[in-house]
Design an enzyme around this catalytic site. Sequence first.
Site, mmCIF file in Angstrom:
data_model
loop_
_atom_site.group_PDB
_atom_site.id
_atom_site.type_symbol
_atom_site.label_atom_id
_atom_site.label_comp_id
_atom_site.label_asym_id
_atom_site.label_seq_id
_atom_site.Cartn_x
_atom_site.Cartn_y
_atom_site.Cartn_z
ATOM 1 N N HIS A 221 59.181 12.206 37.037
ATOM 2 C CA HIS A 221 57.861 11.428 36.695
ATOM 3 C C HIS A 221 57.591 10.385 37.636
ATOM 4 O O HIS A 221 55.875 10.397 37.008
ATOM 5 C CB HIS A 221 57.472 11.793 35.208
ATOM 6 N N ARG A 222 57.645 9.793 37.858
ATOM 7 C CA ARG A 222 57.425 8.578 38.260
ATOM 8 C C ARG A 222 56.793 8.652 39.481
ATOM 9 O O ARG A 222 56.873 9.390 40.215
ATOM 10 C CB ARG A 222 58.737 7.219 38.821
#
Length: 384
Positions: A221-222
Amino acid sequence: MDRLNPSAGVVLCIVGARPNYMKMAPLLRAFRAQDGLPRAVLVHTGQHYDPMLNDRLFADLDLPRPDVNLEVGSGSHAVQTAEVMRRFEPVLDQYRPSCVVVVGDVNSTLACSLVATKKSVPVAHVEAGLRSFDRAMPEEVNRVLTDQISDLLYTTERAAHLNLKREGILEERIHFAGNVMIDSLLQHRARAIAPAETLRRAGAPAELLSAPEGFGLVTLHRPSNVDEPAALAESLDIVRAVSALLPLVCALHPRTRANIASFGLEARLASERIAVLPPQGYLETLGLMSSAALVLTDSGGMQEETTALSVPCLTMRENTERPITVEQGTNTLVGRDRARIVRLVEHIVATGGKRGRMPELWDGRAAERIAAHLSCWLGARVRA
């Protein structure tokens, strides 16, 4: 610094996003059980708010319903931080708390700390002193600034203590308490949902879990891995390459899923060796992590959880604010180095991989220590 109203009747406890819930749940239980502590009031800023997933996470963690929901919603970092501050100030004025307790490093953590400090209300920061030394990460900015203005800094590892001292923070403000995230994990591990049940509910084939080499869990998700087409394509190609070595369960963050569709990258995950799931609840995720042969992630919290579970973790980042998970735990930083990741996965499949050991004070009692210390600290302020 002179503080207003030190004997007020509540402690305001702030959550804003999913990682905060796992940290705040044991704190609220410990605060309720601790003699001498004022009543805890739970404030949800609404920074990240999916009603269905939110309800599930609160139930999984035995979290009480929030007393206040600011309903801030999404926005740019500046807009979101400003809106939390604007909506939190009247709450602070209404409750006139003896202190504000913040956890982690999300925008809500910094925003509520700023408001409290400007109103001369003490701030206690749980999970203080963690540093990636990468100011390009918004979370790093939130950590550094929150620590500078907090009155009490509760740390999860001794390296955090050194970071804070290096930044000029007085020794008496720093307290090594342990890891409240691991408090939650140890309390709820026995209730974790079996992976086969999680896949059944998601309509994914449970046979994927029966491969002799086991299965891997993937979460990404970064922004550095998923927000640009080239970076996301590279990340998904790594996932595809790893799936050739063992089957994978991918629990996709909503933004990651949206970007995959927006960038036309769906085909990269189209494989019978990859089960793509929507975001999962805490107990489902805990069950998947506990049973996985390895975890491939860019999550901060999962680096700690896999260390506690003794499950090898490959973190797709170039740095970590949680170095103890590398030095003592099961974590290895791999960035997006595909060749290295494949070699490490081959090693894990063949040998079981890095198992590590449980770090100091990750014993399920961190919240109790924080509650006891906070009670004494507030009591001393009232007597002064």
